[in-house]
Design an enzyme around this catalytic site. Structure first.
Site, mmCIF file in Angstrom:
data_model
loop_
_atom_site.group_PDB
_atom_site.id
_atom_site.type_symbol
_atom_site.label_atom_id
_atom_site.label_comp_id
_atom_site.label_asym_id
_atom_site.label_seq_id
_atom_site.Cartn_x
_atom_site.Cartn_y
_atom_site.Cartn_z
ATOM 1 N N CYS A 122 -6.419 16.987 -18.024
ATOM 2 C CA CYS A 122 -7.104 17.857 -18.993
ATOM 3 C C CYS A 122 -7.147 19.304 -18.484
ATOM 4 O O CYS A 122 -7.439 19.543 -17.318
ATOM 5 C CB CYS A 122 -8.521 17.326 -19.240
ATOM 6 S SG CYS A 122 -9.400 18.268 -20.506
ATOM 7 N N CYS A 182 -14.555 21.306 -16.609
ATOM 8 C CA CYS A 182 -15.869 20.654 -16.544
ATOM 9 C C CYS A 182 -16.102 20.139 -15.111
ATOM 10 O O CYS A 182 -15.344 19.275 -14.634
ATOM 11 C CB CYS A 182 -15.940 19.504 -17.538
ATOM 12 S SG CYS A 182 -15.335 19.981 -19.183
ATOM 13 N N CYS A 238 -16.094 16.370 -14.140
ATOM 14 C CA CYS A 238 -15.149 15.426 -14.750
ATOM 15 C C CYS A 238 -13.928 15.083 -13.894
ATOM 16 O O CYS A 238 -13.158 15.960 -13.492
ATOM 17 C CB CYS A 238 -14.675 15.960 -16.098
ATOM 18 S SG CYS A 238 -13.689 14.716 -16.981
ATOM 19 N N CYS A 287 -15.414 2.960 -28.730
ATOM 20 C CA CYS A 287 -15.243 4.410 -28.625
ATOM 21 C C CYS A 287 -13.976 4.758 -27.854
ATOM 22 O O CYS A 287 -13.797 4.335 -26.710
ATOM 23 C CB CYS A 287 -16.465 5.013 -27.939
ATOM 24 S SG CYS A 287 -16.328 6.799 -27.766
ATOM 25 N N CYS A 326 -15.701 4.935 -32.951
ATOM 26 C CA CYS A 326 -16.127 6.252 -32.475
ATOM 27 C C CYS A 326 -14.958 6.871 -31.710
ATOM 28 O O CYS A 326 -14.146 6.149 -31.132
ATOM 29 C CB CYS A 326 -17.332 6.066 -31.553
ATOM 30 S SG CYS A 326 -17.908 7.603 -30.813
ATOM 31 N N CYS A 346 -22.733 11.846 -32.549
ATOM 32 C CA CYS A 346 -23.166 11.329 -31.246
ATOM 33 C C CYS A 346 -23.095 12.492 -30.262
ATOM 34 O O CYS A 346 -22.013 13.000 -29.979
ATOM 35 C CB CYS A 346 -22.245 10.198 -30.805
ATOM 36 S SG CYS A 346 -22.595 9.603 -29.129
ATOM 37 N N ARG A 386 -28.766 6.186 -25.938
ATOM 38 C CA ARG A 386 -27.852 5.321 -25.180
ATOM 39 C C ARG A 386 -27.954 5.549 -23.666
ATOM 40 O O ARG A 386 -27.761 6.670 -23.200
ATOM 41 C CB ARG A 386 -26.408 5.551 -25.650
ATOM 42 C CG ARG A 386 -26.277 5.314 -27.157
ATOM 43 C CD ARG A 386 -24.840 5.375 -27.640
ATOM 44 N NE ARG A 386 -24.812 5.451 -29.099
ATOM 45 C CZ ARG A 386 -24.807 4.403 -29.933
ATOM 46 N NH1 ARG A 386 -24.789 3.181 -29.454
ATOM 47 N NH2 ARG A 386 -24.805 4.575 -31.239
HETATM 48 N N1 SAM Z 1 -12.538 15.542 -23.536
HETATM 49 C C1 SAM Z 1 -13.542 15.241 -24.461
HETATM 50 C C2 SAM Z 1 -14.795 16.070 -24.297
HETATM 51 O O1 SAM Z 1 -14.998 16.654 -23.224
HETATM 52 O O2 SAM Z 1 -15.580 16.128 -25.238
HETATM 53 C C3 SAM Z 1 -13.935 13.772 -24.476
HETATM 54 C C4 SAM Z 1 -14.031 12.977 -23.195
HETATM 55 S S1 SAM Z 1 -15.287 13.504 -22.028
HETATM 56 C C5 SAM Z 1 -14.818 12.588 -20.596
HETATM 57 C C6 SAM Z 1 -16.751 12.742 -22.667
HETATM 58 C C7 SAM Z 1 -18.047 12.948 -21.907
HETATM 59 O O3 SAM Z 1 -18.066 12.155 -20.730
HETATM 60 C C8 SAM Z 1 -18.356 14.329 -21.383
HETATM 61 O O4 SAM Z 1 -18.861 15.196 -22.349
HETATM 62 C C9 SAM Z 1 -19.433 14.027 -20.347
HETATM 63 O O5 SAM Z 1 -20.705 14.082 -20.941
HETATM 64 C C10 SAM Z 1 -19.120 12.600 -19.914
HETATM 65 N N2 SAM Z 1 -18.705 12.548 -18.496
HETATM 66 C C11 SAM Z 1 -17.517 12.921 -17.986
HETATM 67 N N3 SAM Z 1 -17.488 12.763 -16.651
HETATM 68 C C12 SAM Z 1 -18.693 12.279 -16.300
HETATM 69 C C13 SAM Z 1 -19.294 11.926 -15.053
HETATM 70 N N4 SAM Z 1 -18.627 12.053 -13.900
HETATM 71 N N5 SAM Z 1 -20.539 11.447 -15.045
HETATM 72 C C14 SAM Z 1 -21.228 11.323 -16.218
HETATM 73 N N6 SAM Z 1 -20.731 11.634 -17.414
HETATM 74 C C15 SAM Z 1 -19.480 12.125 -17.472
HETATM 75 C C1 DTB Z 2 -20.888 9.612 -23.135
HETATM 76 O O1 DTB Z 2 -21.831 10.385 -23.315
HETATM 77 N N1 DTB Z 2 -20.679 8.906 -22.049
HETATM 78 C C2 DTB Z 2 -19.429 8.164 -22.136
HETATM 79 C C3 DTB Z 2 -18.997 8.434 -23.592
HETATM 80 N N2 DTB Z 2 -19.945 9.402 -24.041
HETATM 81 C C4 DTB Z 2 -17.634 8.878 -23.898
HETATM 82 C C5 DTB Z 2 -18.445 8.617 -21.111
HETATM 83 C C6 DTB Z 2 -18.975 8.550 -19.709
HETATM 84 C C7 DTB Z 2 -17.853 8.897 -18.797
HETATM 85 C C8 DTB Z 2 -18.219 8.747 -17.350
HETATM 86 C C9 DTB Z 2 -17.128 9.181 -16.459
HETATM 87 C C10 DTB Z 2 -15.875 8.371 -16.556
HETATM 88 O O2 DTB Z 2 -15.932 7.122 -16.584
HETATM 89 O O3 DTB Z 2 -14.792 8.970 -16.533
HETATM 90 FE FE1 SF4 Z 3 -11.491 17.454 -20.241
HETATM 91 FE FE2 SF4 Z 3 -13.221 15.962 -18.875
HETATM 92 FE FE3 SF4 Z 3 -13.984 18.324 -19.832
HETATM 93 FE FE4 SF4 Z 3 -13.501 16.268 -21.552
HETATM 94 S S1 SF4 Z 3 -15.123 16.373 -20.004
HETATM 95 S S2 SF4 Z 3 -12.833 18.393 -21.752
HETATM 96 S S3 SF4 Z 3 -11.824 15.242 -20.433
HETATM 97 S S4 SF4 Z 3 -12.381 17.979 -18.260
#
Ligand code: SAM
Ligand code: DTB
Ligand code: SF4
Length: 335
Positions: free
Chosen positions: A52, A56, A59, A96, A128, A188, A260
């Site tokens: 990506c 973030c 992430c 989802c 979702c 959501c 959730r």
């Molecule tokens: N790329 C899209 C976005 O950012 O909206 C969708 C996927 S993103 C991985 C979805 C959500 O996962 C993020 O907004 C964040 O809240 C959650 N997330 C990602 N990494 C995480 C982590 N290490 N711990 C907890 N939540 C995480």
């Molecule tokens: C949300 O708020 N939590 C879920 C779902 N929406 C998409 C994702 C959590 C991701 C945690 C980090 C991972 O497994 O990569």
């Molecule tokens: Fe990309 Fe992760 Fe940010 Fe979603 S949360 S936009 S997958 S870097």
């Protein structure tokens, strides 16, 4: 009565009550607006992982961090459908699909995701997606394909946002939520705690969610899963008390919303999760992986449900009878 005019001072006062008082207030509201003991079981699938372009800080899927996540292109349709079928057979009622995209682009991959939405909807699951930013037209196309809900988290407060993400703005996030709402898709949106934010940031994020034109139908509360290679890898884990404050405050502010208990369960004993359900959480993600990080396995959750006497919640429960729209999916109810 649902309120969308909460003041910051009111939210602050609710959040800072003694924790047991806060939980008992939330539990009382939960008992009136939700079926206590009912917990929706949802399944996540990362249909496109890693690589990506965003930054973030939490992430593991951001290309710029070296996290060891195995990146892959959009999964074949058959694989996604088989996974949705397994999820349904195991008792999930919401499926989802997540993609590590900054935003949806009008290309072949989006067309393929629309096809996946249609097929998963056909299984009778609440479908979702979480695919990053989108415009009004893309939201309409998802709705037409049978999408039930769209996940797009605010993640943190407006004030903290720039410390966590610089490649898009808080207003970008809010605009996407508006497009989702306008298309008649269930919203959501929630956030993560444990990013190094203050209590004020947590309160401000909950205040923003609870003062949107309509409450999100679903608010995920994630505890940061610190991942090696990300800038937040060394963050200390959040305590159960912090999760309880977030969940209970969300339940009080948004009584009809699904709250959730999302990322972070892997590290939580059943006793702590039980407190979260008491405080108003009524959904979990099931299966040994969230998108890329570990989650309790199916058997452990089965045992927890048996031990706590929890019942899995049916799909489309927040929809009035007869409101059938596309396929088997139905229109969400306005909060
Ligand atoms: N790329 C899209 C976005 O950012 O909206 C969708 C996927 S993103 C991985 C979805 C959500 O996962 C993020 O907004 C964040 O809240 C959650 N997330 C990602 N990494 C995480 C982590 N290490 N711990 C907890 N939540 C995480
Ligand atoms: C949300 O708020 N939590 C879920 C779902 N929406 C998409 C994702 C959590 C991701 C945690 C980090 C991972 O497994 O990569
Ligand atoms: Fe990309 Fe992760 Fe940010 Fe979603 S949360 S936009 S997958 S870097």
């Amino acid at each position: 009565m649902l309120r969308t005019d909460w003041t910051l001072a009111e939210v602050t006062a609710i959040y800072h009550q003694p924790v047991l008082e806060l939980v008992s207030q939330a539990a009382a509201i939960h008992a009136v607006t939700q079926a206590t003991g009912e917990v929706q079981v949802c399944t996540l699938l990362s249909v496109k992982t890693g690589g990506c372009p965003e930054d973030c800080a939490y992430c593991p899927q951001a290309a710029r961090y070296h996290t060891g996540v195995q990146a892959h292109k959009l999964l074949p349709d058959a694989e996604v459908l088989a996974s949705a079928q397994r999820a349904r057979d195991a008792g999930s009622t919401r499926f989802c699909m997540g993609a590590a995209w900054r935003e949806i682009r009008d290309n072949k991959d989006f067309d393929r995701v629309l096809g996946m939405v249609e097929q998963v909807n056909g299984l009778g699951l609440e479908v979702c997606c979480t695919l990053g930013m989108l415009n009004e037209y893309q939201a309409e196309r998802l709705k037409e394909a049978g999408l039930y809900a769209y996940n797009h988290n605010l993640d943190t407060s407006r004030e903290k946002y720039d410390d966590i993400i610089t490649t898009r703005t808080y207003d970008d996030r809010l605009n996407t939520l508006e497009h989702v709402r306008k298309a008649g898709i269930s919203v959501c949106s929630g956030g993560i705690i444990g990013l190094g934010e203050t209590d004020e940031d947590r309160v401000a994020m909950l205040h923003t969610l609870a003062t949107l034109e309509a409450h999100p139908e679903s608010v995920p509360v994630n505890a940061l899963v610190p991942v090696e290679g990300t800038p937040l890898a060394e963050q200390p884990r959040v305590s159960v008390w912090e999760m309880l404050r977030m969940i209970a405050t969300a339940r009080i502010l948004m009584p009809n919303t699904m709250v959730r208990l999302s990322a972070g369960r892997q590290e939580m004993p059943v006793t702590e999760q039980a407190l979260c359900f008491l405080a108003g959480a009524n959904s979990i993600f099931s299966g040994e992986k969230l998108l890329t990080t570990p989650n309790p396995d199916f058997d452990a959750d089965q045992q927890m449900f048996a031990l706590l006497g929890l019942k899995p919640r049916k799909s489309f429960k927040d929809v009035p009878e007869g409101a059938v729209l596309m396929g088997r999916g139905k229109a969400p109810v306005e909060a």
